[in-house]
Design a protein around this motif. Structure first.
Motif, mmCIF file in Angstrom:
data_model
loop_
_atom_site.group_PDB
_atom_site.id
_atom_site.type_symbol
_atom_site.label_atom_id
_atom_site.label_comp_id
_atom_site.label_asym_id
_atom_site.label_seq_id
_atom_site.Cartn_x
_atom_site.Cartn_y
_atom_site.Cartn_z
ATOM 1 N N LYS A 269 0.840 -1.205 0.000
ATOM 2 C CA LYS A 269 0.000 0.000 0.000
ATOM 3 C C LYS A 269 0.870 1.248 0.000
ATOM 4 O O LYS A 269 1.988 1.231 0.528
ATOM 5 C CB LYS A 269 -0.916 0.026 1.234
ATOM 6 N N GLN A 270 0.343 2.307 -0.592
ATOM 7 C CA GLN A 270 1.022 3.601 -0.492
ATOM 8 C C GLN A 270 -0.009 4.701 -0.296
ATOM 9 O O GLN A 270 -1.028 4.742 -0.997
ATOM 10 C CB GLN A 270 1.848 3.907 -1.746
ATOM 11 N N ILE A 271 0.260 5.573 0.653
ATOM 12 C CA ILE A 271 -0.620 6.717 0.891
ATOM 13 C C ILE A 271 0.072 7.975 0.394
ATOM 14 O O ILE A 271 1.252 8.218 0.705
ATOM 15 C CB ILE A 271 -0.972 6.856 2.389
ATOM 16 N N LEU A 272 -0.658 8.750 -0.388
ATOM 17 C CA LEU A 272 -0.158 10.042 -0.854
ATOM 18 C C LEU A 272 -0.868 11.126 -0.050
ATOM 19 O O LEU A 272 -2.097 11.077 0.112
ATOM 20 C CB LEU A 272 -0.440 10.216 -2.349
ATOM 21 N N ALA A 273 -0.092 12.074 0.449
ATOM 22 C CA ALA A 273 -0.637 13.147 1.275
ATOM 23 C C ALA A 273 -0.594 14.458 0.507
ATOM 24 O O ALA A 273 0.446 14.825 -0.046
ATOM 25 C CB ALA A 273 0.166 13.267 2.569
ATOM 26 N N ALA A 274 -1.734 15.160 0.472
ATOM 27 C CA ALA A 274 -1.799 16.487 -0.153
ATOM 28 C C ALA A 274 -1.766 17.536 0.951
ATOM 29 O O ALA A 274 -2.577 17.478 1.882
ATOM 30 C CB ALA A 274 -3.085 16.613 -0.970
ATOM 31 N N ARG A 275 -0.831 18.444 0.853
ATOM 32 C CA ARG A 275 -0.693 19.481 1.880
ATOM 33 C C ARG A 275 -0.733 20.864 1.257
ATOM 34 O O ARG A 275 -0.189 21.081 0.175
ATOM 35 C CB ARG A 275 0.631 19.315 2.639
ATOM 36 N N TYR B 69 -5.880 12.999 0.930
ATOM 37 C CA TYR B 69 -5.033 11.814 0.877
ATOM 38 C C TYR B 69 -5.620 10.815 -0.111
ATOM 39 O O TYR B 69 -6.827 10.822 -0.400
ATOM 40 C CB TYR B 69 -4.867 11.152 2.266
ATOM 41 N N ALA B 70 -4.738 9.976 -0.624
ATOM 42 C CA ALA B 70 -5.149 8.877 -1.493
ATOM 43 C C ALA B 70 -4.406 7.633 -1.038
ATOM 44 O O ALA B 70 -3.243 7.711 -0.631
ATOM 45 C CB ALA B 70 -4.804 9.192 -2.947
ATOM 46 N N SER C 122 -7.837 2.959 -3.571
ATOM 47 C CA SER C 122 -8.777 2.506 -2.544
ATOM 48 C C SER C 122 -9.462 3.665 -1.833
ATOM 49 O O SER C 122 -10.601 3.524 -1.394
ATOM 50 C CB SER C 122 -8.020 1.638 -1.532
ATOM 51 N N LYS C 123 -8.752 4.782 -1.718
ATOM 52 C CA LYS C 123 -9.345 5.937 -1.048
ATOM 53 C C LYS C 123 -8.842 7.209 -1.722
ATOM 54 O O LYS C 123 -7.662 7.287 -2.090
ATOM 55 C CB LYS C 123 -8.969 5.970 0.435
ATOM 56 N N ALA D 21 -4.593 17.256 -8.410
ATOM 57 C CA ALA D 21 -3.162 17.055 -8.143
ATOM 58 C C ALA D 21 -2.929 15.699 -7.475
ATOM 59 O O ALA D 21 -1.974 14.978 -7.798
ATOM 60 C CB ALA D 21 -2.635 18.184 -7.255
ATOM 61 N N LEU D 22 -3.821 15.354 -6.553
ATOM 62 C CA LEU D 22 -3.721 14.063 -5.859
ATOM 63 C C LEU D 22 -3.913 12.917 -6.859
ATOM 64 O O LEU D 22 -3.163 11.923 -6.847
ATOM 65 C CB LEU D 22 -4.804 14.027 -4.778
ATOM 66 N N MET D 23 -4.903 13.059 -7.727
ATOM 67 C CA MET D 23 -5.164 12.016 -8.728
ATOM 68 C C MET D 23 -3.962 11.870 -9.673
ATOM 69 O O MET D 23 -3.552 10.745 -9.994
ATOM 70 C CB MET D 23 -6.428 12.355 -9.526
ATOM 71 N N GLN D 24 -3.403 12.998 -10.114
ATOM 72 C CA GLN D 24 -2.252 12.907 -11.023
ATOM 73 C C GLN D 24 -1.090 12.189 -10.346
ATOM 74 O O GLN D 24 -0.410 11.354 -10.959
ATOM 75 C CB GLN D 24 -1.821 14.307 -11.480
ATOM 76 N N ALA D 25 -0.882 12.484 -9.064
ATOM 77 C CA ALA D 25 0.200 11.813 -8.330
ATOM 78 C C ALA D 25 -0.095 10.322 -8.189
ATOM 79 O O ALA D 25 0.823 9.484 -8.296
ATOM 80 C CB ALA D 25 0.363 12.455 -6.950
ATOM 81 N N ALA D 26 -1.353 9.974 -7.971
ATOM 82 C CA ALA D 26 -1.715 8.554 -7.851
ATOM 83 C C ALA D 26 -1.488 7.830 -9.178
ATOM 84 O O ALA D 26 -0.930 6.721 -9.213
ATOM 85 C CB ALA D 26 -3.178 8.419 -7.411
ATOM 86 N N VAL D 27 -1.904 8.468 -10.265
ATOM 87 C CA VAL D 27 -1.712 7.886 -11.600
ATOM 88 C C VAL D 27 -0.217 7.740 -11.890
ATOM 89 O O VAL D 27 0.251 6.686 -12.350
ATOM 90 C CB VAL D 27 -2.402 8.779 -12.662
ATOM 91 N N ASP D 28 0.541 8.780 -11.613
ATOM 92 C CA ASP D 28 1.988 8.745 -11.865
ATOM 93 C C ASP D 28 2.652 7.643 -11.043
ATOM 94 O O ASP D 28 3.526 6.922 -11.539
ATOM 95 C CB ASP D 28 2.634 10.095 -11.493
#
Ligand code: COA
Length: 183
Positions: A59-65, A73-74, A101-102, A117-124
């Motif tokens: 799993k990986q969580i990406l944090a948007a700040r 978060y994603a 997942s989230k 921005a969060l979606m682009q980071a998740a896709v990348d």
């Protein structure tokens, strides 16, 4: 709005849990009571649960700040789908597939580009990890999220069950093909 997206670390677990408790109810249809929503949050979105997600290599969580504060978060899951309906639906798309997942953004930041921005980071992140499809589940009454996912390029590939409290919902399964250019 200047938003930074970075992989979350274990130190982020308390902030992630606080944001999740605030944003999970926004994704719930009216049939889900406040008590059911709170029980789901306590089980799946607590500080302890986030600590476990952050310690899990699949799993990986990406944090948007923004200005240092967590506003979104994603959670990506890099594992084969365990749900048979999802596995069947994914047959029509390039493998391997990762799950988004989230994907949650603080309501004060909706409509301002943080989610994009969060979606682009998740896709990348998924594409750079060798995944060729990204899929997710979304409630059929969550029209804002559906609109966001569709404008992000996702389309419907099937339905799956998602349980909150005593309710079993027939969520849409949406998917996006990832090209090498996504990464
Ligand atoms: C889903 C989420 C991350 C999207 O982020 P966002 O900043 O709201 O997304 P955007 O504003 O860029 O896009 C939403 C789109 O839905 C549209 N929209 C808003 N309300 C809508 C509604 N009731 N019906 C249809 N479309 C709607 C918006 O106008 C926008 O489209 P536009 O950019 O063409 O105007 C965010 O809304 C969120 O965190 N929601 C609560 C948690 C949630 O539901 N997460 C997803 C769980 S699957």
């Amino acid at each position: 709005m200047t938003v930074s997206i970075t992989p979350a670390s274990p130190a982020d677990a308390p902030e992630l849990a606080a944001l999740a408790a605030l944003t999970f109810p926004l994704a719930c249809p009216p049939q889900v009571s406040a008590a059911d929503s709170a029980a789901f949050v306590a089980k799946h979105l607590s500080e302890t649960a986030f600590g476990q997600y952050l310690a899990d290599d699949s799993k990986q969580i990406l944090a948007a700040r923004q200005d240092g504060s967590l506003i979104g978060y994603a959670l990506l899951v890099f594992a084969a789908a365990s749900d048979a309906e999802v596995s069947d639906a994914l047959q029509q798309l390039p493998a391997p597939a990762a799950e988004l997942s989230k994907c949650y953004v603080h309501p004060a930041a909706h409509g301002a580009g943080a989610a994009a921005a969060l979606m682009q980071a998740a896709v990348d992140t998924a594409a750079a990890s060798g995944y060729r499809t990204l899929w997710l589940g979304v409630n059929d009454l969550n029209l804002r999220a559906q609109a966001f996912y569709r404008k992000s390029g996702f389309s419907e590939i099937g339905r799956r069950n998602f349980t909150v409290g005593g309710h079993v919902f027939r969520d849409f399964i949406l998917a996006l093909s990832l090209s090498p250019d996504n990464g």
